[in-house]
Scaffold this active site. Sequence first.
Site, PDB file in Angstrom:
ATOM      1  N   HIS A  20       0.822  -1.206   0.000  1.00 24.63           N
ATOM      2  CA  HIS A  20       0.000   0.000   0.000  1.00 24.63           C
ATOM      3  C   HIS A  20       0.863   1.266   0.000  1.00 24.63           C
ATOM      4  CE1 HIS A  20      -2.855   2.981  -0.007  1.00 24.63           C
ATOM      5  NE2 HIS A  20      -2.205   3.515   1.003  1.00 24.63           N
ATOM      6  N   TYR A  28       1.879   5.544  -2.449  1.00 21.12           N
ATOM      7  CA  TYR A  28       2.179   6.937  -2.082  1.00 21.12           C
ATOM      8  C   TYR A  28       3.632   7.282  -2.389  1.00 21.12           C
ATOM      9  CZ  TYR A  28      -2.443   6.959  -0.368  1.00 21.12           C
ATOM     10  OH  TYR A  28      -3.800   6.857  -0.332  1.00 21.12           O
ATOM     11  N   ARG A  61     -10.124  -9.371 -13.017  1.00 25.89           N
ATOM     12  CA  ARG A  61      -8.865  -8.797 -13.471  1.00 25.89           C
ATOM     13  C   ARG A  61      -7.837  -9.926 -13.561  1.00 25.89           C
ATOM     14  NH1 ARG A  61      -5.801  -6.201  -8.170  1.00 25.89           N
ATOM     15  NH2 ARG A  61      -4.125  -5.970  -9.665  1.00 25.89           N
ATOM     16  N   ARG A  62      -6.680  -9.645 -14.127  1.00 26.39           N
ATOM     17  CA  ARG A  62      -5.588 -10.606 -14.208  1.00 26.39           C
ATOM     18  C   ARG A  62      -6.042 -11.949 -14.763  1.00 26.39           C
ATOM     19  NH1 ARG A  62      -2.179  -9.847  -8.637  1.00 26.39           N
ATOM     20  NH2 ARG A  62      -0.986  -8.143  -9.476  1.00 26.39           N
ATOM     21  N   HIS A 120      -9.205   1.662 -11.516  1.00 25.07           N
ATOM     22  CA  HIS A 120      -8.744   2.556 -10.438  1.00 25.07           C
ATOM     23  C   HIS A 120      -7.258   2.871 -10.579  1.00 25.07           C
ATOM     24  CE1 HIS A 120      -7.780   4.014  -6.407  1.00 25.07           C
ATOM     25  NE2 HIS A 120      -6.975   2.983  -6.221  1.00 25.07           N
ATOM     26  N   PHE A 121      -6.441   1.830 -10.737  1.00 26.48           N
ATOM     27  CA  PHE A 121      -5.018   2.169 -10.675  1.00 26.48           C
ATOM     28  C   PHE A 121      -4.454   2.721 -11.984  1.00 26.48           C
ATOM     29  CE2 PHE A 121      -4.504  -2.601 -10.937  1.00 26.48           C
ATOM     30  CZ  PHE A 121      -3.849  -2.658 -12.157  1.00 26.48           C
ATOM     31  N   HIS A 122      -5.242   2.605 -13.058  1.00 26.69           N
ATOM     32  CA  HIS A 122      -4.772   3.316 -14.252  1.00 26.69           C
ATOM     33  C   HIS A 122      -5.037   4.820 -14.148  1.00 26.69           C
ATOM     34  CE1 HIS A 122      -4.110  -0.663 -15.982  1.00 26.69           C
ATOM     35  NE2 HIS A 122      -3.281  -0.045 -16.808  1.00 26.69           N
TER      36      HIS A 122
HETATM   37 FE1  HAS Z   1      -5.579   2.693  -4.590  1.00 26.94          FE
HETATM   38  C1  HAS Z   1      -5.952  -0.729  -4.983  1.00 26.94           C
HETATM   39  C2  HAS Z   1      -7.806   2.678  -2.002  1.00 26.94           C
HETATM   40  C3  HAS Z   1      -5.051   6.055  -4.081  1.00 26.94           C
HETATM   41  C4  HAS Z   1      -2.863   2.546  -6.692  1.00 26.94           C
HETATM   42  N1  HAS Z   1      -4.615   1.204  -5.667  1.00 26.94           N
HETATM   43  C5  HAS Z   1      -4.957  -0.128  -5.724  1.00 26.94           C
HETATM   44  C6  HAS Z   1      -4.063  -0.824  -6.618  1.00 26.94           C
HETATM   45  C7  HAS Z   1      -3.164   0.102  -7.072  1.00 26.94           C
HETATM   46  C8  HAS Z   1      -3.531   1.370  -6.472  1.00 26.94           C
HETATM   47  C9  HAS Z   1      -2.000  -0.153  -8.014  1.00 26.94           C
HETATM   48  O1  HAS Z   1      -8.996   0.601  -0.094  1.00 26.94           O
HETATM   49  C10 HAS Z   1      -4.137  -2.299  -6.986  1.00 26.94           C
HETATM   50  C11 HAS Z   1      -3.082  -3.136  -6.312  1.00 26.94           C
HETATM   51  C12 HAS Z   1      -3.184  -4.582  -6.747  1.00 26.94           C
HETATM   52  O2  HAS Z   1      -2.550  -4.955  -7.742  1.00 26.94           O
HETATM   53  O3  HAS Z   1      -3.968  -5.342  -6.152  1.00 26.94           O
HETATM   54  N2  HAS Z   1      -6.348   4.106  -3.318  1.00 26.94           N
HETATM   55  C13 HAS Z   1      -7.281   3.902  -2.376  1.00 26.94           C
HETATM   56  C14 HAS Z   1      -7.641   5.170  -1.740  1.00 26.94           C
HETATM   57  C15 HAS Z   1      -6.858   6.135  -2.338  1.00 26.94           C
HETATM   58  C16 HAS Z   1      -6.030   5.438  -3.309  1.00 26.94           C
HETATM   59  C17 HAS Z   1      -8.642   5.402  -0.652  1.00 26.94           C
HETATM   60  N3  HAS Z   1      -4.237   4.030  -5.263  1.00 26.94           N
HETATM   61  C18 HAS Z   1      -4.162   5.356  -4.901  1.00 26.94           C
HETATM   62  C19 HAS Z   1      -3.019   5.968  -5.514  1.00 26.94           C
HETATM   63  C20 HAS Z   1      -2.394   4.968  -6.253  1.00 26.94           C
HETATM   64  C21 HAS Z   1      -3.178   3.774  -6.079  1.00 26.94           C
HETATM   65  C22 HAS Z   1      -2.623   7.403  -5.311  1.00 26.94           C
HETATM   66  C23 HAS Z   1      -1.184   4.999  -7.082  1.00 26.94           C
HETATM   67  C24 HAS Z   1      -0.424   6.031  -7.286  1.00 26.94           C
HETATM   68  N4  HAS Z   1      -6.679   1.263  -3.693  1.00 26.94           N
HETATM   69  C25 HAS Z   1      -7.467   1.451  -2.607  1.00 26.94           C
HETATM   70  C26 HAS Z   1      -7.949   0.148  -2.126  1.00 26.94           C
HETATM   71  C27 HAS Z   1      -7.422  -0.834  -2.974  1.00 26.94           C
HETATM   72  C28 HAS Z   1      -6.626  -0.095  -3.943  1.00 26.94           C
HETATM   73  C29 HAS Z   1      -8.830  -0.125  -0.988  1.00 26.94           C
HETATM   74  C30 HAS Z   1      -7.606  -2.359  -2.891  1.00 26.94           C
HETATM   75  C31 HAS Z   1      -8.688  -2.770  -3.775  1.00 26.94           C
HETATM   76  C32 HAS Z   1      -8.769  -4.276  -3.902  1.00 26.94           C
HETATM   77  O4  HAS Z   1      -9.812  -4.836  -3.523  1.00 26.94           O
HETATM   78  O5  HAS Z   1      -7.837  -4.930  -4.394  1.00 26.94           O
HETATM   79  C33 HAS Z   1      -6.868   7.603  -1.938  1.00 26.94           C
HETATM   80  O6  HAS Z   1      -5.699   7.895  -1.243  1.00 26.94           O
HETATM   81  C34 HAS Z   1      -7.075   8.552  -3.073  1.00 26.94           C
HETATM   82  C35 HAS Z   1      -7.084  10.000  -2.633  1.00 26.94           C
HETATM   83  C36 HAS Z   1      -7.161  10.910  -3.808  1.00 26.94           C
HETATM   84  C37 HAS Z   1      -7.936  11.991  -3.929  1.00 26.94           C
HETATM   85  C38 HAS Z   1      -7.884  12.839  -5.166  1.00 26.94           C
HETATM   86  C39 HAS Z   1      -7.273  14.204  -4.897  1.00 26.94           C
HETATM   87  C40 HAS Z   1      -7.146  15.000  -6.156  1.00 26.94           C
HETATM   88  C41 HAS Z   1      -6.133  15.863  -6.421  1.00 26.94           C
HETATM   89  C42 HAS Z   1      -6.102  16.627  -7.733  1.00 26.94           C
HETATM   90  C43 HAS Z   1      -6.862  17.933  -7.628  1.00 26.94           C
HETATM   91  C44 HAS Z   1      -6.727  18.792  -8.833  1.00 26.94           C
HETATM   92  C45 HAS Z   1      -7.609  18.842  -9.845  1.00 26.94           C
HETATM   93  C46 HAS Z   1      -7.308  19.724 -11.001  1.00 26.94           C
HETATM   94  C47 HAS Z   1      -8.850  18.023  -9.870  1.00 26.94           C
HETATM   95  C48 HAS Z   1      -8.835  12.429  -2.836  1.00 26.94           C
HETATM   96  C49 HAS Z   1      -5.059  16.110  -5.434  1.00 26.94           C
HETATM   97  C50 HAS Z   1      -8.368  20.780 -11.198  1.00 26.94           C
HETATM   98  C51 HAS Z   1      -8.202  21.384 -12.532  1.00 26.94           C
HETATM   99  C52 HAS Z   1      -8.109  22.700 -12.782  1.00 26.94           C
HETATM  100  C53 HAS Z   1      -7.936  23.142 -14.167  1.00 26.94           C
HETATM  101  C54 HAS Z   1      -8.144  23.723 -11.768  1.00 26.94           C
HETATM  102 CU    CU Z   2      -3.761   0.563  -1.007  1.00 29.24          CU
END
Ligand code: HAS
Ligand code: CU
Length: 559
Positions: A235, A239, A449-450, A386-388
């Site tokens: 996990h 980050y 998946r996979r 999600h992860f893409h």
């Molecule tokens: Fe995730 C599974 C929960 C973030 C990557 N995640 C994965 C896997 C990967 C991955 C690779 O709770 C699969 C692993 C595998 O092979 O089995 N993930 C989360 C949560 C967040 C999260 C709660 N994940 C990420 C990030 C990753 C990533 C970052 C890679 C870099 N994820 C999970 C969970 C699983 C999971 C479960 C397991 C699922 C399962 O069953 O297998 C959060 O931290 C996300 C928080 C993000 C935000 C977005 C903030 C937005 C920002 C941009 C703002 C700017 C804008 C621009 C919109 C709250 C900062 C505005 C435009 C203008 C022009 C002004």
């Molecule tokens: Cu995770």
Amino acid sequence: MASIAARARPVAISTDLSVERKLAGINIFIAFAALAVGGLMGVLQILRYNGLDLYTPAKPILPGGYYQGLTVHGVLNVLVFTTFYIIGFLTYIFTKSLGRPLASSRLAWATLWVMVSGLVLAAIPLLTNNATVMFTFYPPLKADSLFYIGLTLVVAGTWLLLVNMILTRNAWKADNPGQITPLPAFMAIVTMLMWTISTIGVASEMIFLVIPWSLGLVGGTDPVLARTLFWFTGHPIVYFWLLPAYISWYTLVPEQAGGKLFSDPMARVSFILFLILSLPIGMHHQVADPGISEMWKLVHAIFTFGVFFPSLLTFFNVVASLEYAGRRNGGEGWLAWIFNLPWGKPEISAQIVAMMLFAFGGIGGLVNASYNINLVVHNTSWISGHFHLTVGTAVALSFMGITYWLVPHLTGRKLWSRSLGVTQAWLWFIGMGLFSHFMHELGLRGMPRRTDIGGAPYVQDEWRFFLFFAMIGGLIMFVSAIFYYFNMIMTLTRGKKLAEVPDFNFAKTLSGPEDAPKILDRLLVWVTVAAIILIINYLPTILDILNTATFDVPGRRVW
Ligand code: HAS
Ligand code: CU
């Protein structure tokens, strides 16, 4: 007398970053070479999902077909591309921000060589179909031992950068008593601290479980313990990928957009929260695993909601900075200022569209984290969707965007084409938008998946429609990647030699480091807090598994 005179003379601190520049260049080059091969595998996968099989003609170089391709895709994209890029980028950003080279250039070169030797060792079984175990290498799937030894060396290499950073920051502190670490250096070292603590999990898995097992020194292993140790790192690794992109969004993008960072102290708080909250939540990947108490799974789920907040802080801080830039460039209205951002700069376009898709990836993360709903999406193509959006866009597209200014800065050659860069960014946005949307949809309709869907007898009719559009998205991304590599190759070979290497500045701040409480800079305090929460959230489960583990599961080669 002579020595007293020498001591009295103010010591001139070297500002020569030539070693760091070279290291950044080499690491980033290796990273993108890996991404080229890994990315290509993605194209084969999505074609195969739609019944177009290129694995058969590719047999001479890819004997393991779909599953070997998928392993190469995962390992090269999320382990090799990310790690090498990050080590190169952080080395440079950290030293540039402190205005001094790393404390030990020998250690810096050693970092590179340890990582490269690990990469070579791991690549041998990976490419010869002797490590077709996916990037998560769950036992009882058993790869050739070189694969595990190689990956362990890559990780061990990264630790050396942290040692070098600590030495360098200590020396900087001694020369600048009472001063707070500049924001980019602070963020870089916090990222490396978080990562290094997290690697205790995978390093223990490698050293105590899978390496002896793959060498035949022990007869069996324990899959539950191995998976738990894997996700202990697996996990926080997400980050480790994300935070370098955040470093760019916070400390470089505001400047490139023509504005300032809204709040330096808030940015520091966000990174400290990542240090504390990224670590104790790995079990949200194990909700469906047997042998782990539901209570601890729930605790990890709750902490996962916690780690959402530093990303929300980032959302607010980065968008406020962009708004400031847009208004400074003459923008008005509630949202019309968005059009006054310098969209013609590829580094800006790439990183802002990466942010936009990341907002959706983040929301999907909340669905994943929600204990019971996880059971609906787990191991379906929803997760691939999600992860893409997260690592495949927020991270990968930001890293590409950064190279649009960093490569000219490192090589003294002008970017070959800005407009091709901007087009590339938007194509990625459209391609990934389609691809990930339909992967999410397919996941909700039960597509695993996979899985070699192209060869599965149970493909549902309703999947075919979504698979087709996912393929269109994938092919658009492929075109985007070709544009990216073409632009970079042309820049490196034909880019106009600039008389003066273009320098860059970190963003100025609207609310600066002088407003940040000094306690934020006391990293030992935060590492201790992180360690305490980590121990509370993991020790009972690990002890419990150790108590019941039998270490008698033999390895399997199912490919
Ligand atoms: Fe995730 C599974 C929960 C973030 C990557 N995640 C994965 C896997 C990967 C991955 C690779 O709770 C699969 C692993 C595998 O092979 O089995 N993930 C989360 C949560 C967040 C999260 C709660 N994940 C990420 C990030 C990753 C990533 C970052 C890679 C870099 N994820 C999970 C969970 C699983 C999971 C479960 C397991 C699922 C399962 O069953 O297998 C959060 O931290 C996300 C928080 C993000 C935000 C977005 C903030 C937005 C920002 C941009 C703002 C700017 C804008 C621009 C919109 C709250 C900062 C505005 C435009 C203008 C022009 C002004
Ligand atoms: Cu995770």
